[in-house]
Design an enzyme around this catalytic site. Structure first.
Site, PDB file in Angstrom:
ATOM      1  N   GLY A  20       0.769  -1.242   0.000  1.00 15.86           N
ATOM      2  CA  GLY A  20       0.000   0.000   0.000  1.00 15.86           C
ATOM      3  C   GLY A  20       0.796   1.287   0.000  1.00 15.86           C
ATOM      4  O   GLY A  20       0.259   2.350   0.316  1.00 15.86           O
ATOM      5  N   ASN A  22       2.006   2.994  -2.592  1.00 20.87           N
ATOM      6  CA  ASN A  22       1.483   3.921  -3.612  1.00 20.87           C
ATOM      7  C   ASN A  22       0.135   4.492  -3.194  1.00 20.87           C
ATOM      8  O   ASN A  22      -0.156   5.665  -3.459  1.00 20.87           O
ATOM      9  CB  ASN A  22       1.385   3.218  -4.965  1.00 20.87           C
ATOM     10  CG  ASN A  22       2.720   3.175  -5.678  1.00 20.87           C
ATOM     11  OD1 ASN A  22       3.208   4.200  -6.157  1.00 20.87           O
ATOM     12  ND2 ASN A  22       3.346   2.000  -5.708  1.00 20.87           N
ATOM     13  N   ARG A  73     -13.372 -14.855 -11.561  1.00 24.58           N
ATOM     14  CA  ARG A  73     -12.906 -13.470 -11.735  1.00 24.58           C
ATOM     15  C   ARG A  73     -14.058 -12.485 -11.932  1.00 24.58           C
ATOM     16  O   ARG A  73     -14.126 -11.436 -11.289  1.00 24.58           O
ATOM     17  CB  ARG A  73     -11.960 -13.435 -12.942  1.00 24.58           C
ATOM     18  CG  ARG A  73     -11.233 -12.132 -13.129  1.00 24.58           C
ATOM     19  CD  ARG A  73     -10.491 -12.123 -14.457  1.00 24.58           C
ATOM     20  NE  ARG A  73      -9.595 -13.259 -14.590  1.00 24.58           N
ATOM     21  CZ  ARG A  73      -8.333 -13.276 -14.158  1.00 24.58           C
ATOM     22  NH1 ARG A  73      -7.821 -12.209 -13.585  1.00 24.58           N
ATOM     23  NH2 ARG A  73      -7.571 -14.335 -14.313  1.00 24.58           N
ATOM     24  N   LEU A 101      -7.522  -7.740 -14.432  1.00 27.12           N
ATOM     25  CA  LEU A 101      -8.933  -7.380 -14.576  1.00 27.12           C
ATOM     26  C   LEU A 101      -9.498  -7.930 -15.881  1.00 27.12           C
ATOM     27  O   LEU A 101      -8.828  -7.905 -16.916  1.00 27.12           O
ATOM     28  CB  LEU A 101      -9.079  -5.860 -14.544  1.00 27.12           C
ATOM     29  CG  LEU A 101      -8.742  -5.219 -13.200  1.00 27.12           C
ATOM     30  CD1 LEU A 101      -8.719  -3.700 -13.338  1.00 27.12           C
ATOM     31  CD2 LEU A 101      -9.715  -5.637 -12.106  1.00 27.12           C
ATOM     32  N   ASN A 115      -3.162   2.202 -13.776  1.00 25.48           N
ATOM     33  CA  ASN A 115      -2.294   1.243 -13.095  1.00 25.48           C
ATOM     34  C   ASN A 115      -0.881   1.808 -13.049  1.00 25.48           C
ATOM     35  O   ASN A 115      -0.488   2.589 -13.915  1.00 25.48           O
ATOM     36  CB  ASN A 115      -2.285  -0.095 -13.850  1.00 25.48           C
ATOM     37  CG  ASN A 115      -1.418  -1.137 -13.157  1.00 25.48           C
ATOM     38  OD1 ASN A 115      -1.452  -1.275 -11.932  1.00 25.48           O
ATOM     39  ND2 ASN A 115      -0.621  -1.868 -13.923  1.00 25.48           N
ATOM     40  N   HIS A 117       3.170   0.495 -12.854  1.00 26.51           N
ATOM     41  CA  HIS A 117       3.992  -0.695 -13.080  1.00 26.51           C
ATOM     42  C   HIS A 117       5.465  -0.313 -12.927  1.00 26.51           C
ATOM     43  O   HIS A 117       5.890   0.721 -13.454  1.00 26.51           O
ATOM     44  CB  HIS A 117       3.723  -1.249 -14.487  1.00 26.51           C
ATOM     45  CG  HIS A 117       4.478  -2.504 -14.760  1.00 26.51           C
ATOM     46  ND1 HIS A 117       4.093  -3.723 -14.249  1.00 26.51           N
ATOM     47  CD2 HIS A 117       5.622  -2.731 -15.457  1.00 26.51           C
ATOM     48  CE1 HIS A 117       4.950  -4.647 -14.636  1.00 26.51           C
ATOM     49  NE2 HIS A 117       5.889  -4.073 -15.365  1.00 26.51           N
ATOM     50  N   ASP A 149      -6.351  -1.310 -20.089  1.00 23.24           N
ATOM     51  CA  ASP A 149      -7.217  -1.891 -21.120  1.00 23.24           C
ATOM     52  C   ASP A 149      -7.196  -3.411 -20.954  1.00 23.24           C
ATOM     53  O   ASP A 149      -6.797  -3.909 -19.901  1.00 23.24           O
ATOM     54  CB  ASP A 149      -6.827  -1.409 -22.526  1.00 23.24           C
ATOM     55  CG  ASP A 149      -5.452  -1.902 -22.956  1.00 23.24           C
ATOM     56  OD1 ASP A 149      -4.863  -2.745 -22.247  1.00 23.24           O
ATOM     57  OD2 ASP A 149      -4.968  -1.448 -24.009  1.00 23.24           O
TER      58      ASP A 149
HETATM   59  C1  GRF Z   1       4.620  -1.335  -6.946  1.00 18.16           C
HETATM   60  O1  GRF Z   1       5.952  -1.596  -7.292  1.00 18.16           O
HETATM   61  C2  GRF Z   1       3.759  -1.168  -8.164  1.00 18.16           C
HETATM   62  O2  GRF Z   1       4.435  -0.578  -9.233  1.00 18.16           O
HETATM   63  C3  GRF Z   1       3.414  -2.597  -8.506  1.00 18.16           C
HETATM   64  O3  GRF Z   1       3.226  -3.224  -7.270  1.00 18.16           O
HETATM   65  C4  GRF Z   1       3.972  -2.542  -6.269  1.00 18.16           C
HETATM   66  C5  GRF Z   1       2.988  -2.140  -5.209  1.00 18.16           C
HETATM   67  O4  GRF Z   1       3.625  -1.568  -4.102  1.00 18.16           O
HETATM   68  N1  GRF Z   1       2.263  -2.646  -9.366  1.00 18.16           N
HETATM   69  P1  GRF Z   1       2.750  -0.834  -3.003  1.00 18.16           P
HETATM   70  O5  GRF Z   1       1.716  -1.850  -2.527  1.00 18.16           O
HETATM   71  O6  GRF Z   1       2.119   0.355  -3.637  1.00 18.16           O
HETATM   72  O7  GRF Z   1       3.703  -0.472  -1.911  1.00 18.16           O
END
Ligand code: GRF
Length: 210
Positions: A20, A22, A73, A101, A115, A117, A149
């Site tokens: 969590g 981010n 799903r 998704l 998202n 990445h 997408d």
């Molecule tokens: C991050 O590296 C994000 O880019 C990837 O999963 C990780 C999530 O980290 N999709 P956090 O849960 O936000 O700490």
């Protein structure tokens, strides 16, 4: 501005499965005004054990667990969609959400699902992107925020940040360097999408022509 009324607050949902960090970066950006005119309406996790749930609750953010375990799903997603609609969510931010998704969700929130990445897409999609980059031997990597997408990590790119790969790097040190950039890139991308000052031409997310 995504909401209908000019002065209405944009309601965000953040979907997580784990740590969590981010999600917290987005919460801080909302609090400090870097994402103006917005609030996090709910943090949704597909795992009750996600550490990010507690962090969200500590921030006073509503949380919801929609367990994925043992469920198809689309059935799982329909429950999440219903919860988001009930909370009048405008924008969905995937932040370490570890379940792909289906078209059902993508269609319900097309151009309204983002998202993040941890690589410079289209390089190294999928799991363990930092390890993929290190083992491939690239000298630069980074992070990407993109629209979601039907493809895996393949939607139109909103924002990217670059970091060097050092000779001394391990997966952990590289991931930490990327993560620091993720925490800046995601709020910037969300703020831009909410401002709506972009157009999508083919796959390209570019400034609106005047
Ligand atoms: C991050 O590296 C994000 O880019 C990837 O999963 C990780 C999530 O980290 N999709 P956090 O849960 O936000 O700490």
């Amino acid at each position: 501005m995504m909401s209908d009324e000019a002065n209405e607050t944009n309601r965000l949902a953040v979907l997580i499965s784990g740590r969590g960090s981010n999600m917290l970066a987005l919460a801080r950006a909302v609090r400090e005004g870097a994402i103006p005119n917005a609030q996090i309406a709910v943090v949704v996790s597909d795992r009750a054990s996600a550490p990010g749930l507690k962090l969200a609750a500590e921030q006073g953010i509503a949380t919801l667990v929609v367990e994925r375990r043992g469920r198809a799903r689309e059935e799982h997603e329909r429950e999440i969609i219903a919860a988001l609609r009930a909370r009048r969510v405008d924008l969905v931010c995937l932040a370490g959400y570890m379940r792909l998704l289906s078209p059902v969700f993508v269609e319900a929130y097309r151009w309204r699902t983002l998202n993040i990445h941890p690589s410079l897409l289209p390089a190294f999609p999928g799991l363990d992107a930092q390890r993929q980059a290190l083992e491939h031997g690239v000298k630069w990597t980074g992070c990407t925020v993109h629209f979601v997408d039907e493809t895996l990590d393949g939607g139109p790119i909103i924002e990217q940040r670059v970091v060097p790969v050092l000779d001394s790097d391990t997966v952990e040190t590289l991931a930490a360097r990327i993560l620091a950039e993720e925490h800046k890139a995601y709020p910037a991308a969300v703020a831009r999408v909410l401002r709506g000052d972009f157009q999508v031409i083919g796959r390209r997310v570019v400034a609106k022509s005047r």
